[in-house]
Design a protein around this motif. Sequence first.
Motif, PDB file in Angstrom:
ATOM      1  N   GLU A 139       0.743  -1.245   0.025  1.00 25.69           N
ATOM      2  CA  GLU A 139       0.031  -0.043   0.054  1.00 25.69           C
ATOM      3  C   GLU A 139       0.932   1.502  -0.040  1.00 25.69           C
ATOM      4  OE1 GLU A 139      -3.650   1.889   2.485  1.00 25.69           O
ATOM      5  OE2 GLU A 139      -2.077   0.954   3.687  1.00 25.69           O
ATOM      6  N   PHE A 140       1.925   1.175   0.856  1.00 27.58           N
ATOM      7  CA  PHE A 140       2.752   2.540   0.866  1.00 27.58           C
ATOM      8  C   PHE A 140       3.398   2.735  -0.327  1.00 27.58           C
ATOM      9  CE2 PHE A 140       6.444   4.864   2.067  1.00 27.58           C
ATOM     10  CZ  PHE A 140       6.046   5.719   2.977  1.00 27.58           C
ATOM     11  N   GLY A 141       4.106   1.546  -0.843  1.00 30.10           N
ATOM     12  CA  GLY A 141       4.941   1.835  -1.883  1.00 30.10           C
ATOM     13  C   GLY A 141       4.310   2.363  -3.098  1.00 30.10           C
ATOM     14  N   TYR A 142       2.814   1.910  -3.458  1.00 25.59           N
ATOM     15  CA  TYR A 142       2.173   2.389  -4.648  1.00 25.59           C
ATOM     16  C   TYR A 142       1.725   3.974  -4.271  1.00 25.59           C
ATOM     17  CZ  TYR A 142       2.121  -2.022  -7.177  1.00 25.59           C
ATOM     18  OH  TYR A 142       2.389  -3.134  -7.768  1.00 25.59           O
ATOM     19  N   HIS A 143       1.321   4.021  -3.239  1.00 20.59           N
ATOM     20  CA  HIS A 143       0.958   5.555  -2.861  1.00 20.59           C
ATOM     21  C   HIS A 143       1.821   6.399  -2.773  1.00 20.59           C
ATOM     22  CE1 HIS A 143      -3.468   4.593  -3.038  1.00 20.59           C
ATOM     23  NE2 HIS A 143      -3.287   3.645  -2.084  1.00 20.59           N
ATOM     24  N   ASP A 144       3.061   5.990  -2.459  1.00 19.79           N
ATOM     25  CA  ASP A 144       4.424   6.753  -2.209  1.00 19.79           C
ATOM     26  C   ASP A 144       4.693   7.328  -3.686  1.00 19.79           C
ATOM     27  OD1 ASP A 144       7.071   7.708  -1.179  1.00 19.79           O
ATOM     28  OD2 ASP A 144       7.686   6.587  -2.738  1.00 19.79           O
ATOM     29  N   TRP A 145       4.428   6.237  -4.670  1.00 21.34           N
ATOM     30  CA  TRP A 145       4.694   6.617  -6.170  1.00 21.34           C
ATOM     31  C   TRP A 145       3.670   7.679  -6.609  1.00 21.34           C
ATOM     32  CZ3 TRP A 145       1.553   6.029 -10.516  1.00 21.34           C
ATOM     33  CH2 TRP A 145       2.185   6.500 -11.632  1.00 21.34           C
ATOM     34  N   ASP A 146       2.477   7.402  -6.061  1.00 19.97           N
ATOM     35  CA  ASP A 146       1.098   8.282  -6.577  1.00 19.97           C
ATOM     36  C   ASP A 146       1.549   9.729  -6.298  1.00 19.97           C
ATOM     37  OD1 ASP A 146      -0.410   6.499  -7.375  1.00 19.97           O
ATOM     38  OD2 ASP A 146      -1.244   6.027  -5.506  1.00 19.97           O
ATOM     39  N   ILE A 147       2.343  10.094  -4.907  1.00 18.71           N
ATOM     40  CA  ILE A 147       2.637  11.295  -4.980  1.00 18.71           C
ATOM     41  C   ILE A 147       3.784  11.647  -5.525  1.00 18.71           C
ATOM     42  CG2 ILE A 147       3.817  12.695  -2.601  1.00 18.71           C
ATOM     43  CD1 ILE A 147       2.233  10.778  -0.885  1.00 18.71           C
ATOM     44  N   ARG A 148       4.906  10.857  -5.626  1.00 18.37           N
ATOM     45  CA  ARG A 148       6.208  11.444  -6.477  1.00 18.37           C
ATOM     46  C   ARG A 148       5.836  11.587  -7.886  1.00 18.37           C
ATOM     47  NH1 ARG A 148      10.489  10.852  -3.247  1.00 18.37           N
ATOM     48  NH2 ARG A 148       9.976   9.689  -1.193  1.00 18.37           N
ATOM     49  N   ALA A 149       4.843  10.808  -8.519  1.00 21.69           N
ATOM     50  CA  ALA A 149       4.774  10.994  -9.826  1.00 21.69           C
ATOM     51  C   ALA A 149       3.794  12.184 -10.268  1.00 21.69           C
ATOM     52  CB  ALA A 149       3.944   9.768 -10.380  1.00 21.69           C
ATOM     53  N   GLY A 150       2.958  12.624  -9.145  1.00 21.97           N
ATOM     54  CA  GLY A 150       2.282  13.932  -9.225  1.00 21.97           C
ATOM     55  C   GLY A 150       3.305  15.117  -9.256  1.00 21.97           C
ATOM     56  N   LEU A 151       4.428  14.959  -8.843  1.00 17.72           N
ATOM     57  CA  LEU A 151       5.405  16.000  -9.033  1.00 17.72           C
ATOM     58  C   LEU A 151       6.338  15.862 -10.280  1.00 17.72           C
ATOM     59  CD1 LEU A 151       6.353  16.113  -5.220  1.00 17.72           C
ATOM     60  CD2 LEU A 151       4.914  17.607  -6.407  1.00 17.72           C
ATOM     61  N   ASP A 152       6.539  14.540 -10.719  1.00 16.59           N
ATOM     62  CA  ASP A 152       7.471  14.127 -11.672  1.00 16.59           C
ATOM     63  C   ASP A 152       7.257  12.850 -12.412  1.00 16.59           C
ATOM     64  OD1 ASP A 152       9.408  13.445 -13.422  1.00 16.59           O
ATOM     65  OD2 ASP A 152      10.953  12.930 -11.848  1.00 16.59           O
ATOM     66  N   PRO A 153       6.355  12.803 -13.496  1.00 13.88           N
ATOM     67  CA  PRO A 153       5.700  11.723 -14.275  1.00 13.88           C
ATOM     68  C   PRO A 153       6.853  10.627 -14.584  1.00 13.88           C
ATOM     69  CG  PRO A 153       4.998  13.738 -15.402  1.00 13.88           C
ATOM     70  CD  PRO A 153       6.183  14.264 -14.370  1.00 13.88           C
ATOM     71  N   ALA A 154       8.100  10.997 -14.380  1.00 10.32           N
ATOM     72  CA  ALA A 154       8.991  10.129 -14.543  1.00 10.32           C
ATOM     73  C   ALA A 154       9.573   9.187 -13.369  1.00 10.32           C
ATOM     74  CB  ALA A 154      10.174  10.585 -15.311  1.00 10.32           C
ATOM     75  N   ALA A 155       9.001   9.520 -12.303  1.00  7.97           N
ATOM     76  CA  ALA A 155       9.143   8.835 -11.151  1.00  7.97           C
ATOM     77  C   ALA A 155       8.871   7.664 -11.088  1.00  7.97           C
ATOM     78  CB  ALA A 155       8.060   9.458  -9.707  1.00  7.97           C
ATOM     79  N   THR A 156       9.552   6.475 -10.385  1.00  4.64           N
ATOM     80  CA  THR A 156       9.650   5.114 -10.261  1.00  4.64           C
ATOM     81  C   THR A 156       9.456   5.014  -8.921  1.00  4.64           C
ATOM     82  OG1 THR A 156      11.987   4.770  -9.941  1.00  4.64           O
ATOM     83  CG2 THR A 156      11.045   4.909 -12.178  1.00  4.64           C
TER      84      THR A 156
END
Length: 263
Positions: A139-156
């Motif tokens: 849960e944490f890993g995917y939603h952590d990405w949701d936050i980071r990708a909102g700031l940078d679409p290239a986030a992993t």
Amino acid sequence: MSTRADQAIAALRKGHDDLSALVAGLTAEQLTGPSAADEWDLSQVISHLGSGAEINLEAVQASLEGRPAPEFEFNKGVWARWDAMSPQERQAAFPPANERLVRAYEAFTPEQHESHKIDIGWMPEPVDVGTSALLRLTEFGYHDWDIRAGLDPAATLAPEAAAQIADRVEGLFGWIAKPANLDGRTATLLVRLTDTGETLGLNLVDPVTLGAAPATADGELSLTLDAWLRLAAGRLKPAYTPADVAITGPISLDDLRAVFPGY
């Protein structure tokens, strides 16, 4: 020797420290800006992770105190409280709430990793510490990405989280895969993970399954582990798809996005 519980808890700690630092630096404009999760701004994803930390912590504490798992009414009360917070209040409340959960996992002894059981409420039976930590990490890993990708679409996905999530990604299929969206078509794909060298077999039938690389396949999907895990959780929309993702055969990438619409 590092156990599954050790690895999941270490990944939770790293993820917490990194995300807390990121959240602390968000501006008011960023907090109300879009995340990669449909219909949620960044503060709402932060809220979801904060409320989830409180709910998970209550289950852990109940297991240690010999109490029943928290009932749904408890969860509803936690969600309502976080929903009522302002974006800035969520920003301030998330780090300490998640820190308390991570510390609770870190406090388990190696012996408890194997022997202690936690009733998380929605599984058929109580699970061991490693399983509980891995479920939270997913849960944490995917939603952590949701936050980071909102700031940078290239986030992993965070690498330490991805390595653990990979072991249970098929467990998500039962409730997120929608093979009916292929309108009766079926196929077996060879999945080639370009960064790890691993090959898998993705069976697009009902139910969708994942197994060993097939001797023959209808097509091939080539992508990194990060992109594969995000695809399986509905997080490989065109705006977030790396240029090196490739697919051959009768099933398109859009078909796979329909099979894995996400949550």
